[in-house]
Design a protein around this motif. Structure first.
Motif, PDB file in Angstrom:
ATOM      1  N   GLY A   9       0.812  -1.218   0.000  1.00  0.00           N
ATOM      2  CA  GLY A   9       0.000   0.000   0.000  1.00  0.00           C
ATOM      3  C   GLY A   9       0.840   1.259   0.000  1.00  0.00           C
ATOM      4  O   GLY A   9       1.644   1.478   0.909  1.00  0.00           O
ATOM      5  N   GLY A  10       0.633   2.075  -1.019  1.00  0.00           N
ATOM      6  CA  GLY A  10       1.371   3.336  -1.147  1.00  0.00           C
ATOM      7  C   GLY A  10       0.485   4.532  -0.898  1.00  0.00           C
ATOM      8  O   GLY A  10       0.502   5.520  -1.627  1.00  0.00           O
ATOM      9  N   THR A  42      -5.828   8.732   0.525  1.00  0.00           N
ATOM     10  CA  THR A  42      -4.847   9.786   0.820  1.00  0.00           C
ATOM     11  C   THR A  42      -4.955  10.972  -0.131  1.00  0.00           C
ATOM     12  O   THR A  42      -4.748  12.123   0.281  1.00  0.00           O
ATOM     13  CB  THR A  42      -3.429   9.178   0.782  1.00  0.00           C
ATOM     14  N   HIS A  50      -6.301  17.189  11.714  1.00  0.00           N
ATOM     15  CA  HIS A  50      -7.184  17.287  12.875  1.00  0.00           C
ATOM     16  C   HIS A  50      -6.362  17.545  14.135  1.00  0.00           C
ATOM     17  O   HIS A  50      -5.241  17.058  14.272  1.00  0.00           O
ATOM     18  CB  HIS A  50      -8.011  16.012  13.011  1.00  0.00           C
ATOM     19  N   HIS A 170       2.358  -2.477  -8.993  1.00  0.00           N
ATOM     20  CA  HIS A 170       2.640  -3.832  -8.509  1.00  0.00           C
ATOM     21  C   HIS A 170       1.550  -4.219  -7.508  1.00  0.00           C
ATOM     22  O   HIS A 170       1.638  -3.908  -6.314  1.00  0.00           O
ATOM     23  CB  HIS A 170       4.006  -3.899  -7.812  1.00  0.00           C
ATOM     24  N   GLU A 171       0.521  -4.864  -8.020  1.00  0.00           N
ATOM     25  CA  GLU A 171      -0.570  -5.298  -7.125  1.00  0.00           C
ATOM     26  C   GLU A 171      -0.203  -6.629  -6.481  1.00  0.00           C
ATOM     27  O   GLU A 171       0.142  -7.588  -7.185  1.00  0.00           O
ATOM     28  CB  GLU A 171      -1.865  -5.444  -7.927  1.00  0.00           C
ATOM     29  N   PRO A 268     -17.469  16.204   3.294  1.00  0.00           N
ATOM     30  CA  PRO A 268     -18.145  15.175   2.513  1.00  0.00           C
ATOM     31  C   PRO A 268     -19.384  14.655   3.231  1.00  0.00           C
ATOM     32  O   PRO A 268     -19.453  14.666   4.455  1.00  0.00           O
ATOM     33  CB  PRO A 268     -17.080  14.078   2.477  1.00  0.00           C
ATOM     34  N   THR A 381      -3.799  12.489   9.262  1.00  0.00           N
ATOM     35  CA  THR A 381      -3.181  13.336  10.297  1.00  0.00           C
ATOM     36  C   THR A 381      -2.194  12.519  11.137  1.00  0.00           C
ATOM     37  O   THR A 381      -1.101  12.976  11.463  1.00  0.00           O
ATOM     38  CB  THR A 381      -4.272  13.888  11.252  1.00  0.00           C
TER      39      THR A 381
END
Ligand SMILES: Cc1cc2nc3c(=O)[nH]c(=O)nc-3n(C[C@H](O)[C@H](O)[C@H](O)COP(=O)(O)OP(=O)(O)OC[C@H]3O[C@@H](n4cnc5c(N)ncnc54)[C@H](O)[C@@H]3O)c2cc1C
Length: 396
Positions: A9-10, A42, A50, A170-171, A268, A381
Motif C-alpha cells: 500500500g502506497g 490519501t 485534525h 505492482h498489485e 463530505p 493526520t
C-alpha cells in the motif's frame, strides 16, 4: 543481518511506515497497485490536519492524532510544504446540539487539544466566522489544511534516499508464509520478507485474507462527495466550519473547508459506495456489492442507520437537499455558490459481523504479517504516529 520488510500500500500510512523503517536501516520494499502513490483515500480527502477534538480519550485515535499532528507540522516545515492553521469552528445551530457540543469540548480538553476555546454567543462566533449562524461553538485555531498527496510524495523521496524500493503498478495478488518468511507475489515479482505490513486501505480485508486472517472486520466503502464553492462565495468562509457530529455515526458531517490552496469545498457526505473504489453512483462492482449485502452485519447496520442512509442518499442525488444541509451554517449561501462537484473520496470503514462500525484504529497480527484493519480519519493526520506505533508494538 538487515531485516527485509515488505509494505503493501502506497497511501500515506504505508509510505510513512516505509520511511520510518528505511530510516532505521531496514531493507524496505513498498508494493502499490496504482501507477502513482496516494491515488485513493490519501489523495481524495478533506486535507484537514485534525487537532483531536472528537476522539474518545485514551483511544489510539486520540493519542496518535495528537502526536501525528505535531510530527506532520514539523515534517511540512522541514520540507517546505504548506501547513496552514486556518482553524476550525464546530457549531451548534440550536439547543438540541448543545449536549453533544459539551461532550466534544470535554473530550477536546482531555485530549489536550491546543488553544481550544468555547464560544457561547452568536456575536462571538461571528468574530471568528462573520457569516456563520449558530448559538455556540468550540474553536480549534490549530486545525490546519495540508496537501496529503504532496506530503506522501515527499515521504517517498526519503524512502528512496534511504535505499528503500517503491514498486508502482505492482498489485500484491498472493502472500504465503514459508519457513518463517513471507512470500509476496505480484504479476511481475516474487519476494520474500522477514516481516510484511499491510496498509491497503479499501482492500485491507482482502489482503488480510491472503494470510488466513479473519474476514472480520470487513471493509464497508463509504463515499464522501464534495462541492466546490465559487471563488466569490468562498469569501463567506474564513477557515473551517463543522457541524456537531451525530455521536451514533463515525463520520463528521458535511462541513466547509478552506483548503491549503485557498479554495473552499463543502462536504463530505457519507453514502454507501457500490464498489471499493466507487467514486460515483455509476461505478459499480457486483462482487463488492454482493459481498456487502451478504455480510452478517448488513441487516443490523441497515436497521440502525436506515433513516440517516435515506437522508444522505437523497442529498447525494438532489443538489437542493445537499445545499439545504450546508446553508444551515451559512444562511447567505446560495445554491449557485456550490459551483461544481469536486472529486469524491471513499472511506475504508471497518465493519463487524454484528453490524457495528469500528471506531478506533485497529491492527491485526497473523504470524509475520501485520495488517492495519481500520485506518479511517484521522489516519492521514496520524500517519507518522501510526508508523511509530506499528513499528514499536508489532515490528520490534
Ligand atoms: C472523503 C474522505 C475525507 C477524509 N478526510 C480526512 C481528513 O481531512 N484528515 C484526515 O486525517 N483523514 C481524512 N480521511 C481519512 C484518510 O484519508 C485516511 O485515513 C488515510 O488516507 C488512510 O491512508 P492509507 O495509506 O491507510 O490508505 P490509502 O490512502 O487508501 O492507501 C492504500 C493503498 O493501498 C493500495 N493497495 C490496495 N490493495 C493493494 C494490493 N493488493 N497491492 C498493492 N497495493 C494495494 C491502494 O492502491 C492504495 O494506494 C478522509 C478520508 C476520506 C475518504
Amino acid at each position: 543481518m538487515t531485516e527485509r520488510v515488505g509494505v503493501v500500500g502506497g497511501g500515506i500510512v504505508g509510505i510513512a511506515l516505509a520511511r520510518l523503517l528505511a530510516g532505521r536501516g531496514s531493507e524496505v520494499t513498498v508494493f502499490e497497485k496504482e501507477s502513482r502513490l496516494a491515488q485513493h483515500q490519501t489523495g481524495r480527502n478533506s486535507g484537514v490536519v485534525h487537532a483531536g477534538l472528537y476522539y474518545k480519550p485514551g483511544s489510539l485515535k486520540a493519542m496518535l492524532c495528537a502526536a501525528g499532528r505535531v510530527q506532520l507540522r514539523e515534517f511540512c516545515e522541514e520540507k517546505g510544504l504548506p501547513f496552514r492553521e486556518v482553524g476550525k469552528l464546530v457549531v451548534a445551530v440550536d439547543e438540541s446540539e448543545l449536549h453533544a457540543l459539551a461532550e466534544i469540548e470535554r473530550r477536546s480538553i482531555e485530549n489536550g487539544v491546543p488553544d481550544l476555546a468555547r464560544i457561547d454567543d452568536p456575536a462571538g462566533l461571528r468574530e471568528i466566522e462573520p457569516h456563520v449562524a449558530g448559538i455556540a461553538a468550540v474553536h480549534s485555531p490549530r486545525t490546519a489544511a495540508v496537501d496529503y498527496s504532496a506530503i506522501t510524495e515527499a515521504m517517498a523521496q526519503d524512502v528512496r534516499a534511504a535505499g528503500g524500493r517503491i514498486l508502482l503498478a505492482h498489485e500484491v495478488t498472493a502472500m504465503t508464509s514459508e519457513n518463517g518468511r513471507v512470500r509476496v507475489v505480484t504479476a511481475a515479482t516474487e519476494d520474500r520478507f522477514e516481516r510484511v505490513v499491510v496498509c491497503a486501505g479499501l482492500h485491507s480485508d482482502v489482503v488480510a485474507r491472503f494470510v488466513g486472517a479473519d474476514a472480520a472486520p470487513k471493509i464497508l466503502p463509504m463515499r464522501g462527495e464534495y462541492w466546490d464553492m465559487t471563488p466569490e462565495s468562498a469569501k463567506l468562509v474564513r477557515g473551517m466550519i463543522y457541524p456537531v457530529p451525530d455521536p451514533r455515526f463515525p463520520f463528521l458531517g458535511v462541513h466547509f473547508t478552506r483548503g491549503v490552496y485557498d479554495g473552499v469545498h463543502v462536504g463530505p457526505n457519507a453514502v454507501p459506495a457500490l464498489a471499493r473504489e466507487g467514486y460515483g453512483w455509476l461505478r459499480i462492482s457486483p462482487k463488492d456489492t454482493w459481498e456487502s449485502l451478504r455480510w452478517p452485519g448488513a441487516l443490523p447496520l441497515v436497521r440502525q442507520h436506515w433513516r440517516m442512509g435515506v437522508d444522505e442518499i437523497s442529498a447525494s442525488l438532489l443538489k437542493a437537499l445537499y445545499y439545504r444541509k450546508a446553508r444551515r451554517f451559512v444562511p447567505e449561501l446560495k445554491m449557485s455558490d456550490l459551483s461544481r462537484r469536486a472529486p469524491a473520496g471513499v472511506r475504508a470503514q471497518a465493519w463487524g459481523r454484528d453490524g457495528s462500525l469500528l471506531d478506533d484504529f485497529a491492527v491485526d497480527q497473523v504470524g509475520a504479517v501485520t495488517v492495519l484493519r481500520n485506518a479511517p480519519s484521522p489516519a492521514a493526520t496520524s500517519s507518522m504516529a501510526i508508523a511509530e506505533y506499528v513499528a514499536e508494538k508489532y515490528l520490534s
